[in-house]
Write a protein that holds these residues in place. Structure first.
Motif: not given
Length: 279
Positions: A178-180, A199-203, A261-272
């Motif tokens: 979360d870096i504006e 994996d990422m959780v990003v605002e 401000t939307p949050w997005v969740v990104l799950r790495s395909k290399t982690l399944g």
């Protein structure tokens, strides 16, 4: 209660402003909207002092329930954080990552440590590398970490620079950011190729020049992507505010945001990869 003095000062400043705007609204009814906004803020913080005066400064519900949270300085929504209703729609998505087996969490933009320490408690086998460019907020995060016995697992630094970090990326990594608006520059697969395996959780903070769909398209090949649904508030009323009336409940949980401000969740395909949390 470290925050009590801060809130008392805030109430005094709001009260002084209320007196000014009330007087001005007598001649200009258009000022009534500002007057009502100020009164809502005043009652919000007054309710905090009323409800937490004889209560421990711990999160009362939600995924971080039990977190000790009494920072010497804070930014943003203190009351909803302590209630456990803060960013309620994001919480099931974080819960859905609990069994991903992370060894490292990168919290970029940790402020006073709500997520750094909350995630540290939630994922007890991780080391949290927390980054915050403001020294006074890093100091506050140090206090919150100590209050929760997390000093050995919260590693605080100022600025995160890809390729110049000693983070052990051979372990499974969750990046929480979360870096504006800075995410549009920092989180680039071209300059930060290790993102493909995190994996990422990003605002995300879009504007006229920064589009959400453009940001997400960067990760089409590497991640399963989900945008958190903010169209309806999904929250369970914490016991501490039950019985105070509907309007007061809404005021206590209000985060006073100026825009979505939307949050997005990104799950790495290399982690399944991973299934969607929402419907």
């Amino acid at each position: 209660m470290r925050v009590k003095t801060q809130i008392e000062r805030m109430l005094q400043k709001i009260y002084e402003r209320v007196l000014v705007v009330r007087k001005e609204s007598e001649a200009d009814p258009n000022r009534l909207s500002e007057f009502l906004d100020l009164m809502a803020q005043y009652k919000h913080f007054a309710l905090f002092l009323q409800l937490f005066n004889n209560n421990q400064m711990t999160v009362k519900s939600g995924i971080f329930e039990g977190l000790s949270y009494d920072p010497p300085i804070f930014e943003g929504s203190l009351f909803p954080r302590l209630l456990g209703t803060y960013e309620a729609n994001l919480q099931p998505h974080i819960e859905g990552l609990r069994d991903r087996g992370y060894g490292v969490i990168l919290n970029i933009g940790c402020a006073e440590g709500y997520y750094a320490c909350g995630l540290g408690r939630m994922f007890p086998d991780t080391v949290v590398h927390a980054y915050e460019i403001q020294p006074y907020l890093r100091d506050a995060c140090t206090v919150v970490a100590a209050d929760n016995g997390l000093e050995s697992r919260i590693v605080l630094r100022a600025e995160f620079v890809p390729g110049q970090s000693d983070v052990p990326v051979e372990k499974k990594v969750l990046l929480f950011c979360d870096i504006e608006g800075g995410e549009f520059t920092l989180l680039s697969p071209d300059s930060f190729p290790q993102l493909a395996d995190m994996d990422m959780v990003v605002e995300v903070h879009p504007n006229a020049n920064r589009r959400l769909d453009g940001f997400l398209s960067r990760f089409d090949a590497t991640h399963d992507v989900e945008v958190v649904d903010l169209s309806r508030l999904a929250v369970t009323i914490p016991p501490i505010i039950r019985g105070i009336g509907d309007f007061n409940q809404l005021l206590t949980m209000c985060e006073f945001r100026g825009s979505e401000t939307p949050w997005v969740v990104l799950r790495s395909k290399t982690l399944g990869g991973g299934p969607r949390t929402g419907g």
